[in-house]
Write a protein that holds these residues in place. Sequence first.
Motif, PDB file in Angstrom:
ATOM      1  N   ASP A 159       0.677  -0.592   0.119  1.00 58.86           N
ATOM      2  CA  ASP A 159      -0.024  -0.192   0.097  1.00 58.86           C
ATOM      3  C   ASP A 159       1.087   1.718  -0.433  1.00 58.86           C
ATOM      4  N   ALA A 160       2.158   1.221   1.353  1.00 55.98           N
ATOM      5  CA  ALA A 160       2.363   2.498   0.901  1.00 55.98           C
ATOM      6  C   ALA A 160       3.168   2.859  -0.207  1.00 55.98           C
ATOM      7  N   TRP A 200       2.315   2.091  -3.440  1.00 53.59           N
ATOM      8  CA  TRP A 200       1.737   2.345  -4.455  1.00 53.59           C
ATOM      9  C   TRP A 200       1.560   3.689  -4.138  1.00 53.59           C
ATOM     10  N   ARG A 201       0.989   3.965  -2.803  1.00 55.98           N
ATOM     11  CA  ARG A 201       0.883   5.517  -3.001  1.00 55.98           C
ATOM     12  C   ARG A 201       2.041   6.268  -3.051  1.00 55.98           C
ATOM     13  N   SER A 202       2.879   5.891  -2.977  1.00 52.24           N
ATOM     14  CA  SER A 202       4.618   6.868  -3.243  1.00 52.24           C
ATOM     15  C   SER A 202       4.807   7.467  -4.611  1.00 52.24           C
ATOM     16  N   GLY A 232       0.574   8.414  -6.314  1.00 54.44           N
ATOM     17  CA  GLY A 232      -0.264   8.407  -6.486  1.00 54.44           C
ATOM     18  C   GLY A 232      -0.950   7.820  -6.215  1.00 54.44           C
ATOM     19  N   GLU A 233      -1.834   8.021  -4.779  1.00 50.62           N
ATOM     20  CA  GLU A 233      -3.020   7.040  -4.913  1.00 50.62           C
ATOM     21  C   GLU A 233      -4.250   6.369  -5.806  1.00 50.62           C
ATOM     22  N   SER A 234      -4.605   7.324  -6.274  1.00 46.59           N
ATOM     23  CA  SER A 234      -5.776   7.184  -7.029  1.00 46.59           C
ATOM     24  C   SER A 234      -5.365   6.990  -9.308  1.00 46.59           C
ATOM     25  N   ARG A 276      -8.987   1.468 -11.212  1.00 49.88           N
ATOM     26  CA  ARG A 276      -8.942   0.899 -10.351  1.00 49.88           C
ATOM     27  C   ARG A 276      -8.738  -0.809 -10.442  1.00 49.88           C
ATOM     28  N   ARG A 285      -4.701  -0.981 -10.018  1.00 50.93           N
ATOM     29  CA  ARG A 285      -4.551  -1.139  -8.350  1.00 50.93           C
ATOM     30  C   ARG A 285      -5.017  -2.787  -8.083  1.00 50.93           C
ATOM     31  N   GLU A 317      -2.651  -5.114  -6.521  1.00 53.17           N
ATOM     32  CA  GLU A 317      -3.010  -6.193  -5.375  1.00 53.17           C
ATOM     33  C   GLU A 317      -2.939  -7.502  -5.322  1.00 53.17           C
TER      34      GLU A 317
END
Length: 367
Positions: free
Chosen positions: A232-233, A235-237, A239-241, A283, A286, A290
């Motif tokens: 999760d970290a 992926w967020r690095s 941009g989350e969306s 979506r 991601r 995941e």
Amino acid sequence: MAERGQAVRILGGGLAGGLIAFALAERRPEVAVELVEAGDRLGGNHVWSFFDSDIADEDRWLVAPFVSHRWDGYEVRFPAHRRTIAAGYNSIESERFDQVLRERLPCVRLSEAAELGDIDARGTGDLSALDLGWQKFMGMTIETDRPHGLTWPIVMDATVDQLDGYRFVYVLPFGSTRLFIEETYYSDTPELDVAVLRERILAYADRQGWPGVPANRVETGVLPVIIGGDFDAYWRSTGESRAKAGMRAGLSHPITGYSLPDAVRLASAIARAPDLSPQALARLTRTHAEQAWKRRGFYRMLDAMLFRAAEPAQRYKVLERFYRLPEPLIGRFYAAESTGFDKLRILTGKPPVPIGRAVRAILKGRK
């Protein structure tokens, strides 16, 4: 189906971005595809290789136009074990990748500008979110003085001195007097000494009876071997969306570091997607990444054993033992599709690393 007139912009014309653009152009002609690349050539300077079993039959159309060389088998060489495996093996040279994409895509833009796009395929995210070893390499083509006599690739020659972790040499016969020879290391550090590796490659060729001169390709790379970390970290690095592909999405085989099979699977999934809006693509990618992360815990566990439990000079024994297993199991392993029975076969028997140290490495990797 996507509405006519919809556009998809892909940032990054490497393997992952290029294959997505190709898949959409071939299977979704109603979509305007734009591929934006900062370098001067799509695909950069690479040789990508894969086994036939890495690619599902229904996805072969996606890679077939790019294949530069194909063989019906390959060799592995270890101090106590040599083997020829009858499995199809393929290589893609980046020059052909660039040529095919330019011929097939209506819009390729070489630009250094960092722009907004629908799919981000521009290299890695924040690797500090992951627990890593490294697979690093230098390869170059050599024109030999006389025909070298190799019929099939040597995917691993670990009969060489073990230096800087697990060391092996990788050899592809690109012609009767042309070889691509690569020095590869499963190392605890990412540093490469290009001058030293060049001399090792030439010395290896001489020892094999293939004296010659360097030709037109020199390739270096440092691939992350994922032992663990926080998906999760990571992926967020970046941009989350937003939609991501390739290593931007954390998509690579945890042990080999190779990303081609994952790039094909994601490109195929995107080409089949009914909704290609930015939100839907985010979506899809991601979820795809995941799920791959969750399925591959077994391979990350093996990484922990290789890097944390085996002494660097003894790591070759792990691979030597692995290559005594049945051919279909080896194929499923490289495709990251090992069955439960495969996993049991890999783990049972006398292990090439101390049990206590292996258990401690696995427990540490799960923290």
